[in-house]
Structure formats: structure tokens, C-alpha cells
Design a protein around this motif. Structure first.
Motif, short mmCIF file in Angstrom:
data_model
loop_
_atom_site.label_atom_id
_atom_site.label_comp_id
_atom_site.label_asym_id
_atom_site.label_seq_id
_atom_site.Cartn_x
_atom_site.Cartn_y
_atom_site.Cartn_z
N PHE A 1 0.74 -1.22 0.09
CA PHE A 1 0.08 0.12 0.17
C PHE A 1 1.05 1.44 -0.04
O PHE A 1 0.73 1.97 -0.81
CB PHE A 1 -0.94 -0.15 1.07
CG PHE A 1 -1.86 1.09 1.26
CD1 PHE A 1 -2.80 1.47 0.65
CD2 PHE A 1 -1.39 2.15 2.38
CE1 PHE A 1 -3.56 2.71 0.53
CE2 PHE A 1 -2.30 3.40 2.20
CZ PHE A 1 -3.34 3.62 1.71
N CYS A 2 1.86 1.34 0.95
CA CYS A 2 2.67 2.47 0.89
C CYS A 2 3.62 2.72 -0.35
O CYS A 2 3.80 3.79 -0.92
CB CYS A 2 3.79 2.27 2.20
SG CYS A 2 2.86 2.40 3.87
N TRP A 3 4.09 1.51 -0.88
CA TRP A 3 4.76 1.66 -2.17
C TRP A 3 4.04 1.97 -3.12
O TRP A 3 4.30 3.14 -4.02
CB TRP A 3 5.42 0.26 -2.44
CG TRP A 3 5.99 0.00 -3.68
CD1 TRP A 3 7.10 0.97 -4.15
CD2 TRP A 3 5.76 -0.83 -4.76
NE1 TRP A 3 7.63 0.40 -5.42
CE2 TRP A 3 7.01 -0.60 -5.82
CE3 TRP A 3 4.79 -1.80 -4.83
CZ2 TRP A 3 6.92 -1.43 -6.90
CZ3 TRP A 3 5.02 -2.71 -5.99
CH2 TRP A 3 6.12 -2.31 -7.11
N ILE A 4 2.90 1.69 -3.49
CA ILE A 4 2.04 2.05 -4.53
C ILE A 4 1.45 3.61 -4.25
O ILE A 4 1.47 4.46 -5.11
CB ILE A 4 0.62 1.23 -4.68
CG1 ILE A 4 1.14 -0.30 -5.22
CG2 ILE A 4 -0.45 1.79 -5.65
CD1 ILE A 4 0.16 -1.34 -5.34
N VAL A 5 0.89 3.76 -3.08
CA VAL A 5 0.22 5.13 -2.91
C VAL A 5 1.26 6.16 -2.87
O VAL A 5 1.18 7.38 -3.44
CB VAL A 5 -0.57 5.29 -1.59
CG1 VAL A 5 -0.93 6.50 -1.24
CG2 VAL A 5 -1.92 4.17 -1.74
N LEU A 6 2.37 5.80 -2.05
CA LEU A 6 3.34 6.76 -2.02
C LEU A 6 4.22 7.18 -3.60
O LEU A 6 4.41 8.24 -3.73
CB LEU A 6 4.50 6.87 -1.05
CG LEU A 6 3.93 7.03 0.52
CD1 LEU A 6 4.91 6.43 1.30
CD2 LEU A 6 3.49 8.21 0.76
N GLY A 7 4.33 6.11 -4.09
CA GLY A 7 5.09 6.05 -5.44
C GLY A 7 4.19 6.93 -6.41
O GLY A 7 4.51 7.77 -7.18
N LEU A 8 2.75 6.65 -6.17
CA LEU A 8 2.11 7.35 -7.04
C LEU A 8 1.69 8.90 -6.87
O LEU A 8 1.92 9.76 -7.58
CB LEU A 8 0.45 6.96 -6.90
CG LEU A 8 -0.34 7.28 -7.96
CD1 LEU A 8 -0.27 6.74 -9.12
CD2 LEU A 8 -1.91 6.61 -7.42
N VAL A 9 1.82 9.27 -5.43
CA VAL A 9 1.69 10.52 -5.00
C VAL A 9 3.14 11.52 -5.50
O VAL A 9 2.97 12.39 -5.90
CB VAL A 9 1.49 10.70 -3.61
CG1 VAL A 9 1.61 12.02 -3.17
CG2 VAL A 9 0.05 10.35 -3.55
#
Length: 145
Positions: free
Chosen positions: A54-62
Motif C-alpha cells: 500500500f505504501c509503495w503504491i500510494v506514495l509512489g503514485l503521489v
């Protein structure tokens, strides 16, 4: 800077919970109580992996959206490509039982999913070997003087 401090504290809390669960598993005994300690550790592993993804996807996306808005298009193309590869692997999966497990009554959906994962593992292995070979050839060509 505040985000970095938050992640340090969050990581510390997760590590402390992990160590606490591990100690609890050793104290209770992994094989006693119907293996409940092993089950709890596995669920905690799933939770940690879920949080990390979750952190990888969301933070990477942001972060990528903030730095380069066009990266969303590339991300969309990559996701569609990955979904297509998984779809093809699912269509290619036979779903037949393994030799020696014909009479165990495994559900057809489980067999199909297992075959899909095996095909995806083979694709990932071939892709990684191909990437290494192509990368080395490219590096040899670029560094040739």
C-alpha cells in the motif's frame, strides 16, 4: 521532514509488534495450541506485506504525480500490460491436477490458480534472465571504446 519522522516511528512500532509476536510465539510454543502462534505470525506477515505494498503504491503514485504528471500514463500502460500477461497466463493454465494428486479432490479453481502462478513464475524467470543478458550486451556495446 515530518513525513520522514513519521515513517521512522511507524517502522519502529511495526518492528516492536513483530518482535513481540515472535517472542509470544516462542513463549507459547509454535506447535502447541493447534499451531495458533504460527497462524498469528502468518497473518502478521500478510499485514506487513499489505502495508508495504500500500505504501509503495500510494506514495509512489503521489510522488511521481507531483514530480511528473505524465508518469500516470506510463503507470497505466504498465498496469494494463501486467493485467494482460496475467490474463494470458490464466487462459493458458490447464488446471489439471499434478501427478499423484489426481484423487485428492482439489477444486478446479485452485488448480487453475496454481497453474497460473506457475506460468507467471516461469515468465518472470525468463524475463529476468533475458533482462540480464540484454543488459550485459547493451553495456558491452555502450562501453566499447
Amino acid at each position: 521532514m515530518k513525513l520522514n519522522k513519521f515513517f521512522k516511528w511507524f517502522m519502529l512500532v511495526l518492528i516492536l509488534i513483530s518482535v513481540g509476536l515472535l517472542v509470544w510465539g516462542f513463549v507459547v510454543g509454535f506447535e502447541s495450541n493447534d499451531g495458533r502462534a504460527v497462524e498469528v505470525l502468518l497473518y502478521w506477515t500478510y499485514a506487513i506485506l499489505g502495508i508495504a505494498l500500500f505504501c509503495w503504491i500510494v506514495l509512489g503514485l503521489v510522488i511521481n504525480t507531483k514530480n511528473d504528471p505524465k508518469s500516470l500514463i506510463r503507470l497505466g500502460i504498465i498496469l494494463v500490460g501486467a493485467a494482460a500477461i496475467v490474463g494470458v497466463a490464466y487462459l493458458l493454465a490447464s488446471g489439471s491436477p499434478a501427478v499423484g494428486r489426481e484423487n485428492l479432490g482439489d477444486p478446479a479453481s485452485t488448480l487453475k490458480l496454481t497453474d497460473t502462478i506457475l506460468i507467471l513464475t516461469a515468465i518472470a524467470g525468463v524475463a529476468s534472465i533475458l533482462a540480464i543478458v540484454v543488459g550485459e550486451i547493451r553495456l558491452a556495446i555502450v562501453n566499447r571504446k
